[in-house]
Enzyme design. Structure first.
Site, PDB file in Angstrom:
ATOM      1  N   LYS A  35       0.877  -1.183   0.000  1.00 34.18           N
ATOM      2  CA  LYS A  35       0.000   0.000   0.000  1.00 34.18           C
ATOM      3  C   LYS A  35       0.902   1.217   0.000  1.00 34.18           C
ATOM      4  CE  LYS A  35      -4.451   0.837   0.238  1.00 34.18           C
ATOM      5  NZ  LYS A  35      -5.582  -0.022  -0.132  1.00 34.18           N
ATOM      6  N   ASP A  59      -6.849   4.165  -4.772  1.00 33.40           N
ATOM      7  CA  ASP A  59      -7.517   4.074  -3.466  1.00 33.40           C
ATOM      8  C   ASP A  59      -8.126   5.473  -3.292  1.00 33.40           C
ATOM      9  OD1 ASP A  59      -7.549   2.081  -0.991  1.00 33.40           O
ATOM     10  OD2 ASP A  59      -7.359   4.066  -0.139  1.00 33.40           O
TER      11      ASP A  59
HETATM   12  N1  GLU Z   1      -7.203   0.111  -2.976  1.00 35.64           N
HETATM   13  C1  GLU Z   1      -8.006  -1.034  -3.269  1.00 35.64           C
HETATM   14  C2  GLU Z   1      -8.077  -1.931  -2.057  1.00 35.64           C
HETATM   15  O1  GLU Z   1      -8.144  -1.443  -0.942  1.00 35.64           O
HETATM   16  C3  GLU Z   1      -7.599  -1.733  -4.552  1.00 35.64           C
HETATM   17  C4  GLU Z   1      -6.183  -2.230  -4.618  1.00 35.64           C
HETATM   18  C5  GLU Z   1      -5.770  -2.767  -5.981  1.00 35.64           C
HETATM   19  O2  GLU Z   1      -6.580  -2.831  -6.874  1.00 35.64           O
HETATM   20  O3  GLU Z   1      -4.594  -3.123  -6.098  1.00 35.64           O
HETATM   21  O4  GLU Z   1      -8.111  -3.139  -2.110  1.00 35.64           O
END
Ligand code: GLU
Length: 446
Positions: free
Chosen positions: A126, A166
C-alpha cells in the site's frame, strides 16, 4: 489463550505504539489467527504472525512539485511493501491529507489477507501521499503525480510491485502516473492497475469494489435464505466504491436512501434511482462537487450537515467511505432500527466496539478484507489480461468477479462457522492467513 494474545500484542506494541490504526488491525487479526496457530502444529515455533505483521520494506520519499502560483510544494510519498510470499506486492495508492505510516501499514496488512482471499497470486502493499487532490487544478494533480512517480518508479514493476488506486487516486491519477512510468522506464507494461480501457485497463475495474461488496452481501443474505431484493440500504461515501455499490443495489431491486461525503449525508426517502445516481456520479467525478448539491436538484431529499448515515432506518448498511467511520453508538442505533446486514466497502470502517455489537446481536457482518476484495480481485484479472495481451468482455470479467466473491464467502464459512452464526471476521482472517503462511514456511526464513 488470552495471555498468548496479550503477550503478542504487547511485543508488537513495543515498536509500533505510536501507530494506532496499525495496532488496531494487528489486534483484530491476532485475536482470531493466534488461536488457530495454537491449534495447528505446523505453525508452532515459526513466529509466523510476528513475521507477517512486519513489512518486508517501507519506502518514504520527498515529493516536490510546483503549484499554479509558481510556489514550490513539498509532500511526503510512501510505499509499504508488506508481503511478497504469494506474488508481487499489490495494493492501492491513497492521496489524502490524513495519510501517514500508521494508516498505510494498517492498509497494507489488511491487503495481505484480502489478496490471499481472492485466490489470485498477489502479494500485498500500500502506498500514497499526504497530498490532497481536492481543490487542485488538473495541471497541479498531473505535476504532483509525475513527481511522485519519478521516485516510485525505481521500486515497482509488473513482477515486483503493482500499485493501483484508493481514496484520492482514480483513473485520472493512474493515467498521469502511468505516463511518467512509461517515459522513465521506456517500456509499456502492466505496472499499475485501474488503467484506461484503451491502454491496458480491464472492463469492470471501476465498478469492481462496489459491485463486489454488494455481491458479498447477497451471498451472506442467500446463506440465511434471504436476499437484497426489496431491502432498504444506506451507503456512506459517494466516491468510486459507494457509487458502484449503489448502482448494483439498484440493479438488484434494493432501495438506496442515503449517501454521504465528508461534509454530510443526504437522505432521499423516495430512493436514489439510476437518474439520481447519474447526477451524483457527474457531481463527484466530473464537477468534483459536494453532496449537498443533491438536495438543490432533488428538493424532496434532505441534507444532514456533518452527519453520517447510520441514524437512518435501514435493513442493510454499506460503509464505503473510510476507516473508523462507524462507532459503537452508530452500531447500536443500526441494530435498534432493525439493520440485519453490514458489508464493508471501505477498509476497516467499523470500530472494534461496533463489530462487537454486530457479533453480539448475530447480524450478518462482513469485514472489508472479505467484502471489498472485489476491487483488487479485478486488478488481478487486469494483470492477467495484460500478461496475455488480451482483454475479456464485460460479462466474462463480471462473472469471474461474482465467482471470486462466492469463493471468498465459502472460505469464510469454512473457517468462521460458529454454533449458530457465521463469524465472517474470523473466517476471513484464518482463510487469508493459511495461504500466505504456508507459502512463507515453504520459502524458508527470508
Ligand atoms: N485500494 C483497493 C483496495 O483497498 C484496490 C487495490 C488494488 O486494486 O490493487 O483493495
Amino acid at each position: 489463550m488470552k495471555k498468548i494474545i496479550e503477550n503478542f500484542i504487547s511485543e508488537i506494541d513495543k515498536k509500533n505504539s505510536h501507530e494506532p490504526e496499525f495496532m488496531q488491525a494487528v489486534k483484530e487479526i491476532a485475536e482470531t489467527v493466534l488461536p488457530y496457530i495454537v491449534s495447528k502444529d505446523i505453525y508452532h515455533g515459526k513466529n509466523i504472525l510476528m513475521r507477517m505483521v512486519e513489512p518486508e520494506r517501507v519506502l518514504m520519499f520527498r515529493v516536490n512539485w510546483v503549484d499554479d502560483n509558481g510556489e514550490i510544494q513539498v509532500n511526503r510519498g510512501y510505499r509499504v511493501q508488506m508481503n511478497s510470499a504469494i506474488g508481487p506486492y499489490k495494493g492501492g495508492l491513497r492521496f489524502h491529507p490524513t495519510v501517514n505510516l500508521s494508516i498505510l501499514k494498517f492498509l497494507a496488512l489488511e491487503q495481505v489477507f484480502k489478496n490471499s482471499l481472492t485466490t489470485l497470486p498477489m502479494g500485498a502493499g500500500k502506498g500514497g501521499s499526504d497530498f490532497d487532490p481536492k481543490g487542485k487544478s488538473d495541471g497541479e494533480v498531473m505535476r504532483f503525480c509525475q513527481s511522485f512517480m519519478t521516485e516510485l518508479y525505481r521500486y515497482i514493476g509488473p513482477n515486483t510491485d503493482v500499485p493501483a488506486g484508493d481514496i484520492g487516486v482514480g483513473g485520472r491519477e493512474i493515467g498521469y502516473m502511468f505516463g511518467q512510468y512509461k517515459k522513465l522506464k521506456k517500456e509499456f507494461t502492466g505496472v499499475l492497475t485501474g488503467k484506461g480501457l484503451s491502454w491496458g485497463g480491464s472492463l469492470i475495474r471501476p465498478e469492481a469494489t462496489g459491485y463486489g461488496t454488494v455481491y458479498f452481501a447477497e451471498n451472506m443474505l442467500n446463506h440465511v435464505s434471504n436476499s437484497i431484493k426489496g431491502k432498504t440500504v444506506v451507503i456512506s461515501g459517494s466516491g468510486n466504491v459507494a457509487q458502484y455499490a449503489a448502482e448494483k443495489c439498484i440493479q438488484l431491486s434494493a432501495k438506496v436512501i442515503s449517501m454521504s461525503d465528508s461534509s454530510g449525508t443526504i437522505y432521499d426517502s423516495e430512493g436514489i434511482d439510476t437518474e439520481k445516481l447519474n447526477f451524483i456520479m457527474d457531481l463527484k467525478n466530473v464537477n468534483r462537487g459536494r453532496i449537498h448539491e443533491y438536495v438543490k436538484k432533488y428538493p424532496k431529499a434532505v441534507f444532514f450537515k456533518n452527519k453520517t448515515p447510520w441514524e437512518i432506518k435501514c435493513d442493510i448498511a454499506l460503509p464505503c467511505a473510510t476507516q473508523n467511520e462507524l462507532n459503537e453508538d452508530d452500531a447500536k442505533i443500526l441494530i435498534k432500527n432493525g439493520c440485519i446486514c453490514v458489508s464493508e466497502g471501505a477498509n476497516m470502517p467499523c470500530e472494534p466496539n461496533a463489530i462487537k455489537i454486530f457479533k453480539h446481536n448475530k447480524i450478518l457482518y462482513a469485514p472489508g478484507k472479505a467484502s471489498n476484495a472485489g476491487g483488487v480481485a479485478v486488478s488481478g484479472l487486469e494483470m492477467a489480461q495484460n500478461s496475455l495481451r488480451y482483454s475479456w468482455s464485460r460479462e466474462e470479467v463480471d462473472s469471474k468477479l461474482k465467482e471470486i466473491m462466492k469463493d471468498i464467502h465459502n472460505s469464510c464459512l469454512i473457517h468462521g462457522q460458529e454454533k449458530d452464526y457465521v463469524n465472517y471476521e474470523k473466517g476471513a482472517n484464518i482463510a487469508g492467513f493459511i495461504k500466505v503462511a504456508d507459502a512463507m514456511l515453504a520459502q524458508g526464513v527470508v
